[in-house]
Motif scaffolding. Structure first.
Motif: not given
Lengths: 527, 340
Positions: A132-133, A213, A216, A488, A492-494
């Motif tokens: 996740p990082s 995206a 990051r 997407w 995007g909302e995980l």
């Protein structure tokens, strides 16, 4: 993708006069081709227009600022790191598979083509769920490498398979050791394949949005998207697009410069022998570990992630109505775009194949430029053009279909052109001599003979559209929810579990074309 | 000769185009009893509203999703040919943008009567439909309570370098900047943004900010309150190591953003569109905010907030007229600071 390795063969008929008569592109075909080319130049024209309209002062202010330098650095670092890694990985793996007696060599080929079936943003999702990082430059390099290295692997493997072993034997007979043979004989012959693959990867890197995206990492494309989100189609977004287009042109020129006029071909009579495979012996195990490791990193991670999320989500994530609707819309758009694109590719391919004029070369050149434009630039251009000058087309299916056609015409063209080049003009002449009209001849002879190539082209466009994200987000008519858009939005909302079915369907849809690309790459290298 | 061939080809092309248009266009609405909503609110919340509204009235609703600013700018670019009947946002700057372009119709008096004055602009060109509070989410292991920033402005100080995150490209964050601009002026805002560019790690959206804070990638982040409350109500997967800090004291960081709704002047379905807005602000519509899982604050029809939330009145938010929030200037300043 095979454009770089395919050498178009010109037809040589017995009678030059008859050939000229039969093969000279009709004026209407020429006009059609011209219109297509003009359409492909709309995005470029739009960029120039907005830059002029914005004025030198404001444009300069928007271009010469630290943010642009930062994006330029990010993008350049990404390309400079990713392309050599992809080349090393692609060529290395191809060499192991094609030139050693590693077990299962028939299976490794398709296995290393398979990552192409995983859209880059799905790969990103796979990796970011596992770690996740993950973020920044190296994450970008990682995700791009696993997504795009097959673009080098495929031509490299095909070329290695085809190389004449006689050259290598001569080198060995002249006293070169195995490493010298590899570096001085084999690798130079892979130059065209790796350069072509490298260019394709660079262009993909410039255009990629979703993958970066999610981790990051800012490139020009992600920044243009952010600008679009903040100000719709403002001057800042257009300026960034202008810089991005320049970057693409620089890459094209650089590749052309490095490639030069190099061509490697076997001359002389006789057929070449099969290649000699190196016996690995004890080295088999480490080589297998390398191959399996590469497979785990490229295909394993996304598939494992999707499987994991599907398990966690259980039956609850299969919202059959929504998935069915998305699938229906995606298939509808992709099939329509594929049909239109292939039809549009015909006149352009016709001119490119059947004419040797300067006009034909201009058409081919224009196509290369458009093929290098990222989808976001095309989409941004069409949003603005339609809203300002063609309001009837704004936010309609016609606009998004036009965008798909512009974006994917070059892919269709490569295939259609190769197919058309193989149609013997003599057959068309015979048909016309037997009294059939040119139209009948076209449909009964030419079209029939080019059908396989056209089908391949359509399949390629279909998958490209089915997994397209950037332009679709900007241009799709209200109410559209393609698989990629749904994926997407949910990721995007995980909500990774709910996104997983969409990822799976997108991969499954892409498998047939990946297989097609795999078989095509072998054929192309054999030409 | 070639003319015949071209005719066939172009005929086929036209047929395909028509086919494509009819298959892919089915989402757009020109029919009666059907409205288009440009939706920048959370899709799940708007869907709840729409489903109940359609069930009640039989009016169909098609939504186009996007961010506040891009949809707002898009409506302005569309001008008189706007494709939207209703525009719904998460924040007010984009509403102000469309209002200033003169594209909103007056909101029905009945609807306005449902919404207290402090939650809507005095012009009556649009109305508040929900509210959300700015908060500082922080990792309790990495940041002791006594080291919390006193003000949002502190985050521009050098000691915060690399330690906090914000979703700069999102409309939520830009609304907070718009409030800062309205409160402190252009120079102070720009220098704060430059500090942010130096210090902050930019995330994709509020959820990623919170997730990063939870996993310890950053000490804290600027988000809206409900991301945290939503996660707490569910699995706590992305917030179990975190707490919320409310700046209060009318600090720019205590800004409460009004989600807005308005009807486009150009809409050909004025009645249905006004009905939709009326529904959202009615007791029934606002109850969705209290009982559903959105965790946003209801603002109209005297509907109380979800009991898990601290009362809106206790947050001591700065008082800013929502019509004065300037999204255009914000984008310019953020571009100037190198955040966009």
């Amino acid at each position: 993708m095979t454009a770089r390795t395919a050498v178009p063969t010109r037809n040589s008929g017995p009678s030059r006069v008859a050939k000229a008569l039969a093969s000279r592109p009709g004026s209407l075909v020429t006009v059609a081709a011209l219109l297509m080319v003009a359409a492909t130049l709309v995005p470029l024209g739009y960029i120039v227009f907005t830059l002029v309209a914005t004025g030198w002062h404001e444009t300069a202010e928007l271009v010469f600022r630290p943010r642009v330098a930062e994006l330029l650095r990010n993008t350049a670092e990404l390309v400079v790191l990713t392309v050599p890694i992809c080349v090393a990985l692609g060529v290395g793996l191809a060499w192991i598979v094609e030139r050693t007696d590693v077990p299962g060599s028939a299976w490794w080929g398709p296995a290393f083509a398979a990552p192409l079936a995983v859209p880059a943003f799905v790969n990103s999702y796979g990796w970011v769920s596992a770690i996740p990082s993950l973020h920044g430059l190296w994450a970008g390099v990682l995700v791009s490498t696993v997504s795009y290295f097959p673009l080098v692997y495929l031509p490299a493997a095909a070329t290695l398979r085809r190389l004449d072993p006689a050259v290598e034997e001569s080198a060995r007979a002249l006293g070169s050791g195995p490493i010298a043979v590899l570096t001085r004989v084999v690798l130079p012959q892979l130059r065209l394949a790796t350069l072509g693959g490298g260019l394709l990867i660079s262009l993909h890197l410039l255009a990629e949005y979703g993958a970066f995206a999610m981790i990051r990492f800012d490139t020009f494309t992600t920044a243009i998207f952010q600008q679009y989100q903040s100000s719709f189609a403002g001057a800042a977004g257009s300026t960034l697009s202008g810089v991005l287009v320049l970057l693409c042109l620089v890459l094209l020129a650089a590749e052309a410069g490095v490639r030069g006029r190099a061509r490697y071909a076997r001359i002389g009579g006789g057929a070449q022998r099969g290649v000699h495979r190196i016996r690995l012996g004890l080295g088999t195990i480490p080589m297998l570990v390398v191959l399996l490791g590469a497979l785990a990193g490229t295909l394993g991670v996304p598939l494992w992630t999707i499987g994991r999320w599907l398990k966690i989500g259980g039956a609850g994530v299969w919202h059959s109505t929504e998935i069915g609707e998305s699938l229906g819309q995606t298939v509808g758009l992709a099939a329509t775009a594929a049909a239109i694109t292939v039809v549009c590719a015909f006149p352009v391919a016709w001119v490119a194949v059947r004419s040797t004029s300067r006009f034909a070369r201009v058409i081919e050149g224009a196509n290369y430029i458009t093929s290098s434009l990222p989808g976001i630039v095309i989409a941004l251009a069409l949003v603005t053009v339609s809203i300002r000058w063609l309001p009837a087309f704004y936010q309609t299916a016609a606009t998004i279909l036009a965008a798909y056609t512009l974006m994917f015409l070059p892919r269709a063209l490569v295939s259609v052109r190769a197919g058309l080049a193989q149609v013997p003009v003599g057959l068309e002449e015979a048909s016309q001599a037997l009294g059939k009209s040119p139209a009948a001849t076209f449909f009964r002879v030419t079209l029939r003979l080019t059908a396989p190539a056209a089908a391949a082209a359509a399949a390629m466009v279909f998958v490209a559209v089915a997994t397209e994200l950037t332009a679709t987000l900007l241009l799709a008519p209200t109410g559209t929810n393609t698989l990629a858009m749904q994926f997407w939005q949910l990721s995007g909302e995980l909500d990774y579990a709910a996104a997983a079915p969409y990822a799976l369907i997108m991969i499954i849809a892409s498998v047939p074309v990946t297989y097609l690309l795999f078989t095509q790459s072998r054929k192309a290298a054999g030409l | 000769m070639t003319a015949a061939r071209w005719k066939l080809v172009s005929g086929a092309l036209a047929a395909i185009a028509v086919l494509g248009a009819t298959t892919a266009c089915s989402g757009s609405s020109d029919g009666d009893n059907e409205i288009v909503v440009y939706n920048a609110q959370h899709e799940s919340l708007t869907k709840e509203w729409i489903d109940a509204f359609t069930k009640d009235t039989g009016i169909k609703v098609t939504i186009r999703n996007g961010g506040d600013t891009d949809l707002g700018n898009q409506i302005v670019a569309e001008g008189k040919n706007a494709k939207a009947d209703v525009f719904i946002t998460e924040n007010s700057p984009a509403m102000a943008l469309v209002e200033n372009a003169g594209l909103f119709a007056d909101v029905d008096k009945d609807t306005l009567a449902q919404v207290p004055e402090q939650f809507r602009p005095s012009t009556g060109k649009w109305t508040g439909i929900a509210a959300r509070s700015t908060v500082f989410v922080y990792n309790t292991a990495k940041l002791p309570a006594d080291q919390l920033p006193k003000s949002l402005l502190d985050l521009a100080q050098p000691q915060w370098k690399g330690r906090w995150s914000g979703a700069a490209s999102g409309a939520d964050f830009q609304a907070i900047v718009a409030a800062l601009l309205a409160q402190k002026g252009e120079d102070a805002t720009l220098s704060w943004l430059k500090g942010m560019k130096e210090n902050a790690v930019i995330s994709q959206n509020n959820t990623t900010v919170m997730k990063g804070v939870n996993s310890g990638q950053f000490d804290g982040g600027v988000i809206y309150h409900y991301y945290w409350f939503k996660d707490q109500a569910k699995t706590k997967e992305n917030s179990k190591n975190t707490q919320l800090f409310y700046f209060k004291n009318q600090d720019p960081g205590a800004f409460v953003s009004i989600s807005g709704g308005g009807v486009l002047k150009s809409s050909k379905h004025q009645n249905d569109a006004q009905k939709f807005l009326n529904y959202i602000t009615s007791k029934q519509g606002q109850a969705v905010l209290r009982d559903g899982d959105s965790m946003e604050y209801p603002v109209a029809s005297d509907v109380a907030a979800n009991p898990a939330l601290p009362p809106l009145a206790s947050l001591d938010a700065p008082k800013i007229d929502p019509s004065k929030l300037d999204s255009k200037k914000v984008t310019q300043l953020m571009t100037q600071a190198g955040l966009l």
